[in-house]
Design a protein around this motif. Structure first.
Motif, PDB file in Angstrom:
ATOM      1  N   ASP A 157       5.786 -37.132  10.556  1.00 20.74           N
ATOM      2  CA  ASP A 157       6.643 -36.654  11.657  1.00 20.74           C
ATOM      3  C   ASP A 157       6.874 -35.327  11.316  1.00 20.74           C
ATOM      4  O   ASP A 157       7.268 -35.056   9.881  1.00 20.74           O
ATOM      5  CB  ASP A 157       7.853 -37.657  11.861  1.00 20.74           C
ATOM      6  CG  ASP A 157       8.503 -37.197  13.065  1.00 20.74           C
ATOM      7  OD1 ASP A 157       8.988 -36.135  13.360  1.00 20.74           O
ATOM      8  OD2 ASP A 157       8.811 -38.301  13.689  1.00 20.74           O
ATOM      9  N   ASP A 202       4.121 -39.861  14.393  1.00 19.52           N
ATOM     10  CA  ASP A 202       4.574 -39.431  15.784  1.00 19.52           C
ATOM     11  C   ASP A 202       3.552 -38.746  16.490  1.00 19.52           C
ATOM     12  O   ASP A 202       2.565 -38.236  16.133  1.00 19.52           O
ATOM     13  CB  ASP A 202       5.446 -38.249  15.126  1.00 19.52           C
ATOM     14  CG  ASP A 202       6.525 -37.631  16.317  1.00 19.52           C
ATOM     15  OD1 ASP A 202       6.561 -38.235  17.313  1.00 19.52           O
ATOM     16  OD2 ASP A 202       6.608 -36.479  16.260  1.00 19.52           O
ATOM     17  N   VAL A 203       3.906 -38.949  17.768  1.00 25.09           N
ATOM     18  CA  VAL A 203       2.766 -38.514  18.949  1.00 25.09           C
ATOM     19  C   VAL A 203       2.908 -37.036  19.186  1.00 25.09           C
ATOM     20  O   VAL A 203       1.798 -36.323  18.945  1.00 25.09           O
ATOM     21  CB  VAL A 203       2.979 -39.171  20.025  1.00 25.09           C
ATOM     22  CG1 VAL A 203       1.915 -38.844  21.265  1.00 25.09           C
ATOM     23  CG2 VAL A 203       2.635 -40.723  19.869  1.00 25.09           C
ATOM     24  N   ASN A 204       4.102 -36.568  19.196  1.00 29.10           N
ATOM     25  CA  ASN A 204       4.430 -35.170  19.463  1.00 29.10           C
ATOM     26  C   ASN A 204       4.780 -34.307  18.232  1.00 29.10           C
ATOM     27  O   ASN A 204       5.990 -34.572  18.089  1.00 29.10           O
ATOM     28  CB  ASN A 204       5.399 -35.206  20.683  1.00 29.10           C
ATOM     29  CG  ASN A 204       5.022 -35.954  21.917  1.00 29.10           C
ATOM     30  OD1 ASN A 204       3.867 -35.440  22.335  1.00 29.10           O
ATOM     31  ND2 ASN A 204       5.747 -37.005  22.545  1.00 29.10           N
ATOM     32  N   ASN A 231      -0.920 -32.538  17.069  1.00 27.44           N
ATOM     33  CA  ASN A 231      -0.055 -33.562  17.305  1.00 27.44           C
ATOM     34  C   ASN A 231      -0.712 -35.019  16.959  1.00 27.44           C
ATOM     35  O   ASN A 231      -1.681 -34.926  15.914  1.00 27.44           O
ATOM     36  CB  ASN A 231       0.066 -33.754  18.749  1.00 27.44           C
ATOM     37  CG  ASN A 231      -1.023 -33.860  19.527  1.00 27.44           C
ATOM     38  OD1 ASN A 231      -2.064 -34.580  19.096  1.00 27.44           O
ATOM     39  ND2 ASN A 231      -1.108 -33.505  20.830  1.00 27.44           N
ATOM     40  N   THR A 272       6.783 -42.840  19.154  1.00 26.83           N
ATOM     41  CA  THR A 272       6.940 -41.705  19.923  1.00 26.83           C
ATOM     42  C   THR A 272       8.543 -41.951  20.866  1.00 26.83           C
ATOM     43  O   THR A 272       9.035 -43.050  20.815  1.00 26.83           O
ATOM     44  CB  THR A 272       5.762 -41.687  21.241  1.00 26.83           C
ATOM     45  OG1 THR A 272       6.193 -40.500  21.927  1.00 26.83           O
ATOM     46  CG2 THR A 272       5.791 -42.791  21.913  1.00 26.83           C
ATOM     47  N   SER A 273       8.903 -40.898  21.460  1.00 32.18           N
ATOM     48  CA  SER A 273      10.041 -41.013  22.216  1.00 32.18           C
ATOM     49  C   SER A 273       9.729 -40.682  23.700  1.00 32.18           C
ATOM     50  O   SER A 273      10.518 -40.727  24.580  1.00 32.18           O
ATOM     51  CB  SER A 273      10.944 -39.806  21.690  1.00 32.18           C
ATOM     52  OG  SER A 273      10.438 -38.508  21.923  1.00 32.18           O
ATOM     53  N   SER A 274       8.320 -40.428  23.699  1.00 30.33           N
ATOM     54  CA  SER A 274       7.710 -40.304  25.071  1.00 30.33           C
ATOM     55  C   SER A 274       7.723 -41.732  26.156  1.00 30.33           C
ATOM     56  O   SER A 274       7.564 -42.748  25.382  1.00 30.33           O
ATOM     57  CB  SER A 274       6.267 -39.810  25.078  1.00 30.33           C
ATOM     58  OG  SER A 274       5.526 -39.838  26.148  1.00 30.33           O
ATOM     59  N   ASP A 294       0.189 -42.330  27.589  1.00 31.07           N
ATOM     60  CA  ASP A 294       0.058 -42.322  25.790  1.00 31.07           C
ATOM     61  C   ASP A 294      -0.135 -43.861  25.239  1.00 31.07           C
ATOM     62  O   ASP A 294      -0.910 -43.910  24.608  1.00 31.07           O
ATOM     63  CB  ASP A 294       1.370 -41.743  25.355  1.00 31.07           C
ATOM     64  CG  ASP A 294       1.410 -40.242  25.456  1.00 31.07           C
ATOM     65  OD1 ASP A 294       0.281 -39.527  25.614  1.00 31.07           O
ATOM     66  OD2 ASP A 294       2.785 -39.672  25.191  1.00 31.07           O
ATOM     67  N   SER A 328       8.313 -47.232  20.482  1.00 33.58           N
ATOM     68  CA  SER A 328       9.353 -46.170  20.947  1.00 33.58           C
ATOM     69  C   SER A 328      10.130 -45.990  19.653  1.00 33.58           C
ATOM     70  O   SER A 328      10.384 -46.887  19.022  1.00 33.58           O
ATOM     71  CB  SER A 328       9.919 -46.645  22.169  1.00 33.58           C
ATOM     72  OG  SER A 328       9.068 -46.382  23.209  1.00 33.58           O
TER      73      SER A 328
END
Length: 135
Positions: free
Chosen positions: A14, A65-67, A72, A96-98, A103, A118
């Motif tokens: 991350d 982490d995705v983003n 990424n 992720t927080s997406s 995704d 999440s």
């Protein structure tokens, strides 16, 4: 979490140092892993995995982490899938927080991704991860 059933080694990937500190504290408090490795970029994470493989010291699990900027989580997976693992490879849990359902759908199509969760991590979420993938 059963303290005797700790995962030996995990890798957090991350770009956010604060998130890494918080997640490390939650993982330690929950007794989830004996050792926590942290990398803040895709390049560092891939290099550390290659070195760990050479030393026969791979993590059992990667929280990814995705983003992230530059490269990424998806870029990480592309590079990860090119590593010629000579032992069983670590499972990846994308974090992720997406709220983008695309995704999660994309992650579900990848053999290397064992879960998509999440943020934030919590002891309860770690218990579920352990029960779903390591018990």
């Amino acid at each position: 979490m059963r303290k005797l059933d700790k995962i030996k080694r995990i890798l957090l990937v991350d770009d956010d140092d604060i998130v890494n500190s918080i997640n490390s504290a939650i993982i330690k408090h929950a007794g989830f892993a004996e050792e926590i490795l942290v990398q803040t970029s895709v390049a560092e994470a891939i290099d550390s995995l290659k070195l760990a493989m050479d030393e026969n010291n791979l993590p059992e699990l990667i929280f990814l982490d995705v983003n992230m900027p530059h490269k990424n989580g998806w870029d990480f997976i592309d590079e990860y899938e090119q590593i010629p693992f000579n032992v069983s490879q670590p499972g990846i849990i994308m974090v992720t927080s997406s709220i983008n359902p695309a995704d999660a759908a994309r992650a579900s199509r990848l053999d290397t991704v064992i879960d998509f969760i999440s943020k934030p991590l919590s002891p309860e979420l770690l218990d579920k991860v352990y029960d779903d993938h390591f018990s």
